[in-house]
Write a protein that holds these residues in place. Structure first.
Motif, PDB file in Angstrom:
ATOM      1  N   PHE A 139     -15.878  -7.067  -8.503  1.00  0.00           N
ATOM      2  CA  PHE A 139     -14.935  -8.039  -7.933  1.00  0.00           C
ATOM      3  C   PHE A 139     -14.254  -7.533  -6.661  1.00  0.00           C
ATOM      4  N   ASN A 140     -14.670  -6.354  -6.164  1.00  0.00           N
ATOM      5  CA  ASN A 140     -14.180  -5.810  -4.892  1.00  0.00           C
ATOM      6  C   ASN A 140     -12.648  -5.699  -4.863  1.00  0.00           C
ATOM      7  N   LYS A 141     -12.098  -5.075  -5.892  1.00  0.00           N
ATOM      8  CA  LYS A 141     -10.637  -4.965  -6.019  1.00  0.00           C
ATOM      9  C   LYS A 141     -10.139  -3.518  -5.950  1.00  0.00           C
ATOM     10  N   TRP A 142     -11.027  -2.561  -5.636  1.00  0.00           N
ATOM     11  CA  TRP A 142     -10.630  -1.153  -5.647  1.00  0.00           C
ATOM     12  C   TRP A 142     -10.182  -0.707  -4.252  1.00  0.00           C
ATOM     13  N   SER A 143      -9.257  -1.445  -3.656  1.00  0.00           N
ATOM     14  CA  SER A 143      -8.692  -1.110  -2.346  1.00  0.00           C
ATOM     15  C   SER A 143      -7.200  -1.388  -2.383  1.00  0.00           C
ATOM     16  N   PRO A 144      -6.363  -0.476  -1.846  1.00  0.00           N
ATOM     17  CA  PRO A 144      -4.911  -0.627  -1.978  1.00  0.00           C
ATOM     18  C   PRO A 144      -4.266  -1.291  -0.773  1.00  0.00           C
ATOM     19  N   THR A 145      -3.017  -1.681  -0.958  1.00  0.00           N
ATOM     20  CA  THR A 145      -2.136  -2.080   0.137  1.00  0.00           C
ATOM     21  C   THR A 145      -1.043  -1.024   0.258  1.00  0.00           C
ATOM     22  N   MET A 146      -0.869  -0.483   1.465  1.00  0.00           N
ATOM     23  CA  MET A 146       0.155   0.521   1.715  1.00  0.00           C
ATOM     24  C   MET A 146       1.378  -0.143   2.342  1.00  0.00           C
ATOM     25  N   THR A 147       2.557   0.173   1.807  1.00  0.00           N
ATOM     26  CA  THR A 147       3.807  -0.386   2.328  1.00  0.00           C
ATOM     27  C   THR A 147       4.798   0.739   2.587  1.00  0.00           C
ATOM     28  N   ILE A 148       5.411   0.721   3.783  1.00  0.00           N
ATOM     29  CA  ILE A 148       6.481   1.656   4.133  1.00  0.00           C
ATOM     30  C   ILE A 148       7.688   0.833   4.559  1.00  0.00           C
ATOM     31  N   ASN A 149       8.766   0.968   3.848  1.00  0.00           N
ATOM     32  CA  ASN A 149       9.998   0.243   4.171  1.00  0.00           C
ATOM     33  C   ASN A 149      11.184   1.161   3.881  1.00  0.00           C
ATOM     34  N   HIS A 150      11.439   2.057   4.845  1.00  0.00           N
ATOM     35  CA  HIS A 150      12.458   3.080   4.632  1.00  0.00           C
ATOM     36  C   HIS A 150      12.911   3.630   5.983  1.00  0.00           C
ATOM     37  N   ALA A 151      14.220   3.787   6.153  1.00  0.00           N
ATOM     38  CA  ALA A 151      14.809   4.439   7.340  1.00  0.00           C
ATOM     39  C   ALA A 151      14.240   3.877   8.637  1.00  0.00           C
ATOM     40  N   CYS A 152      14.329   2.565   8.798  1.00  0.00           N
ATOM     41  CA  CYS A 152      13.889   1.845  10.006  1.00  0.00           C
ATOM     42  C   CYS A 152      12.370   1.752  10.142  1.00  0.00           C
ATOM     43  N   GLN A 153      11.629   2.346   9.212  1.00  0.00           N
ATOM     44  CA  GLN A 153      10.174   2.210   9.232  1.00  0.00           C
ATOM     45  C   GLN A 153       9.792   0.957   8.446  1.00  0.00           C
ATOM     46  N   ASP A 154       9.045   0.054   9.079  1.00  0.00           N
ATOM     47  CA  ASP A 154       8.648  -1.207   8.455  1.00  0.00           C
ATOM     48  C   ASP A 154       7.174  -1.433   8.757  1.00  0.00           C
ATOM     49  N   TYR A 155       6.319  -1.106   7.777  1.00  0.00           N
ATOM     50  CA  TYR A 155       4.883  -1.067   8.036  1.00  0.00           C
ATOM     51  C   TYR A 155       4.125  -1.480   6.779  1.00  0.00           C
ATOM     52  N   ARG A 189     -17.455  -3.150  -3.204  1.00  0.00           N
ATOM     53  CA  ARG A 189     -18.502  -3.739  -4.045  1.00  0.00           C
ATOM     54  C   ARG A 189     -19.865  -3.328  -3.485  1.00  0.00           C
ATOM     55  N   ASN A 190     -20.749  -2.798  -4.344  1.00  0.00           N
ATOM     56  CA  ASN A 190     -22.095  -2.477  -3.886  1.00  0.00           C
ATOM     57  C   ASN A 190     -23.076  -2.543  -5.052  1.00  0.00           C
ATOM     58  N   LEU A 191     -24.314  -2.743  -4.711  1.00  0.00           N
ATOM     59  CA  LEU A 191     -25.396  -2.858  -5.690  1.00  0.00           C
ATOM     60  C   LEU A 191     -26.428  -1.779  -5.383  1.00  0.00           C
ATOM     61  N   LYS A 192     -26.728  -0.932  -6.389  1.00  0.00           N
ATOM     62  CA  LYS A 192     -27.655   0.179  -6.198  1.00  0.00           C
ATOM     63  C   LYS A 192     -28.893  -0.015  -7.067  1.00  0.00           C
ATOM     64  N   LEU A 193     -30.048   0.138  -6.461  1.00  0.00           N
ATOM     65  CA  LEU A 193     -31.314   0.087  -7.181  1.00  0.00           C
ATOM     66  C   LEU A 193     -32.042   1.404  -6.935  1.00  0.00           C
TER      67      LEU A 193
END
Length: 679
Positions: free
Chosen positions: A625-641, A650-654
């Protein structure tokens, strides 16, 4: 779970005679066949080492190489090809008790080309004795050794992997022994094409106002890779060559967003070459002498365009020559074993970065020499009442032009094993972790006009302390309580500069990184029909820095990782097996940033056919289901990213495998990479 059937055939007839004044004859009795069923142990403990019967664990899994098989061991995770060990800050993989001294990517490629049929077992050492010349945790891959009776054996493997793009390749693996000679060869040729995508939203505070910068980055890469492992042994003298040549290597970073459209083109101006040759001799009186030489070369160009306008270009070079020698001595005094030795490593890294006429970037052309010398002494002992242990201490001297220091590195591992029902292990070790060569030169690489990567000559090695307590129940259930502390641990994260509209990636030293947790591993199932393993890892992670550029942070969180692996067979001798695996990790952290949770489902089918099942066909779908990727969030001391990773995980191996001459040799008794110019 493999069942071992032990057939006990009692005598078909027996007569016992006793003679007195009158002869009494005991009549003959015939016992029916007795069948005793037992489970083959998955995990054993000895001298602080956990010995895992990995071939038995993966026999019904659609895996055909050692790298993929390692992910099915207790406490081991395989995250998109990166091997980790629960309870250990990092782990080094060695082969047959010997450090390969290979960069991580080359070692993984070697394990990927080595058939799982070559495995004898795998040893997990949370605290490796100093005689292995490795600091910290170790996974020792023990391979079967061929004998003259086996003749020429091997396998041919061909595979295709479909992710966003298709990749394909083939592997030839063979062994041969004659008299006192043994030969081993692995050769792989692969054509790879990769794709990844990152979306960022950077709400940048600069000059008293916020500017929202959005960027959609897609990365594409392709190359041909030749990997060679060859060894020749005569009695106890062995010569080994490891090599990898990467040709036709190109990659592109395609960026579009607030600041416009950018193309970042990277080209290898010559093939990337890694060559390592090693010689090792073991004397009959317990002495081992060895040495190896490593040569690494890379020459990469970068060209940055905005639309069709050329912005800047650079040429990065790295040439590394490294020499390593060691001597070890072992004595046996009754039940006590004494070992001691010394090693020396000298490396010379000549790296350079030259920019074109555009821009005001600073060039560098630098030679960095590094010397590491160490000596150690250790002992191990087994007692009849169940305790066995190993203890060692190493003194290490490190020197380069930026710093020099002495390190004291103690190590301890113990096992209490009175009955197979309960085994207890305690481990403790320290290690010093060194930065990559390229980072120490302080070069600058541009992703686009906004994002840049900067080296750090002030980067310091850091001290890592790890301790683990293992409880092994019935030689298959494993509980690991662990503690990790990295003093001055390093991290690379994005930072919004207050002095310019730039997003800076730079590796820095934090105050510390601390992790404490509990990892549980439990296999279970129903006969041959269903076999499963469950893993649960709960830990508290804290990372603190007083000087992350010009701000500070103290980030702490409880994290859960869970995994359930399943394999199914239709009959006991069925040539077909099916696997379905589930993985989940809760929201986690990295330095100042928070990472979202991830989950994935993998599935596969394994079919063995042909004479003596010499052929095998594996079909495996990873992260369906291609769900093994994160979202990174930084919200601290004026950093907003915020960054959303949208990789095609997702991949298929033969894969098709043909084994010739059985490829089952008889039983007999490689460090994280610091190479590469980076991006």
């Amino acid at each position: 779970m493999k069942k071992a059937l032990i057939f006990i055939l009692i005598l078909h007839s027996a007569a016992v005679y006793a003679q007195t004044e009158a002869t009494d004859t005991i009549s003959v009795q015939q016992l029916n066949e007795v069948v005793v069923k037992g489970e083959k142990p998955q995990v054993r403990g000895e001298d602080g080492i956990m010995v895992v019967d990995l071939p038995n664990i993966v026999k019904d899994k659609p895996v055909n190489n050692i790298l993929e098989a390692l992910g099915y061991m207790p406490g081991v995770t395989n995250n998109n090809g990166m091997i980790g060990l629960a309870g250990a800050s990092n782990v080094t993989i060695i082969l047959n008790g010997e450090l390969t001294d290979m960069p991580l990517q080359n070692l993984y490629q070697l394990l990927y080309t080595t058939p799982v049929d070559r495995l004898k077992n795998v040893e997990i050492m949370y605290s490796a004795p100093a005689k292995y010349h490795v600091n910290g945790a170790v996974i020792n891959v023990v391979l079967k050794t061929p004998t003259p009776l086996d003749g020429l054996q091997g396998q041919v493997r061909a595979g295709y992997n479909q992710a966003h793009y298709g990749s394909y390749g083939g592997v030839l693996a063979a062994t041969y022994a004659i008299k006192d000679w043994t030969f081993d060869l692995n050769y792989a040729l692969t054509r790879s094409k990769s794709w990844s995508r990152e979306e960022i939203w950077s709400n940048h505070l600069y000059d008293g106002k916020r500017t929202m910068i959005e960027d959609d980055m897609r990365r594409i890469g392709q190359n041909w890779s030749n990997t060679i492992f060859a060894s020749a042994s005569w009695k106890t003298l062995r010569l080994t060559y490891n090599g990898q040549i990467i040709s036709g290597s190109k990659s592109w970073g395609l960026s579009s967003g607030t600041l416009g459209n950018y193309t970042n083109a990277y080209n290898m101006l010559s093939p990337v070459g890694y060559h390592n040759i090693a010689l090792r001799y073991t004397a009959p009186f317990g002495m081992t002498v060895g040495g190896d030489y490593t040569c690494y070369s890379e020459n990469r160009s970068q060209s940055l365009f905005k639309d069709y306008d050329y912005q800047l270009g650079s040429e990065n070079r790295q040439n590394i020559n490294r020499w390593h020698v060691y001597i070890d001595q072992q004595h046996q005094f009754g039940k006590w074993q004494l070992n001691y030795g010394a090693e020396y490593q000298h490396s010379k890294d000549h790296s350079s970065q030259h920019y074109g006429a555009y821009g005001d970037n600073t060039d560098f052309d630098d030679i960095l020499s590094e010397d590491v010398a160490s000596f150690y002494a250790g002992t191990q002992r087994s007692f009849d009442w169940g305790l066995s242990f190993n203890l060692s201490a190493k003194g290490e001297y490190y020197h380069n032009k930026y710093q020099h220091n002495w390190n004291f590195i103690p190590q301890f591992g113990a096992t209490y094993y009175k009955t197979p029902k309960s085994i207890f292990q305690l481990n403790f070790n320290t290690q010093r972790v060194y930065p990559s060569y390229w980072e120490l030169h302080g070069g600058t690489s541009h992703i686009n006009d906004y994002s840049i990567i900067i080296g750090n000559p002030a980067l310091q090695p850091y001290l890592q302390y790890d301790a683990q307590f293992n409880y092994i129940f019935r030689q298959k259930f494993v509980a690991t309580f662990y503690f990790q502390y990295g003093d001055k641990a390093t991290v690379q994260l994005p930072y919004q500069s207050p002095d310019a509209l730039n997003l800076i990636y730079q590796t820095i030293n934090m105050n510390y990184k601390r992790v404490v947790g509990l990892n549980l591993y439990a296999p279970f199932g129903v006969g041959y029909i269903w076999n499963a393993t469950a893993t649960a890892n709960v830990f508290n992670q804290r990372e603190k820095a007083d000087n992350f550029h010009d701000i500070s942070f103290d980030n702490c969180k409880w994290i859960f990782y869970g995994e359930l692996g399943n394999s199914f067979k239709f009959s006991q001798n069925s040539p077909v097996s099916v696997s379905v695996d589930f993985s989940y990790i809760s929201p986690s952290l990295q330095g100042i940033s928070d990472l979202s949770g991830m989950w994935k489902v993998d599935a596969g089918v394994k079919w063995q056919f042909g004479k003596n099942r010499c052929c095998e066909l594996d079909l495996k779908a990873d992260d369906i289901f291609n769900k093994w990727s994160p979202t990174m969030t930084i919200n601290h001391a004026c950093q907003d990213y915020r960054m959303k990773v949208r990789d095609m995980t997702r991949n298929l191996k033969l894969t098709f495998i043909w084994r010739f001459n059985g490829f089952k040799p008889k039983d007999s008794d490689i460090d994280t990479s610091r190479f590469g110019t980076g991006k």
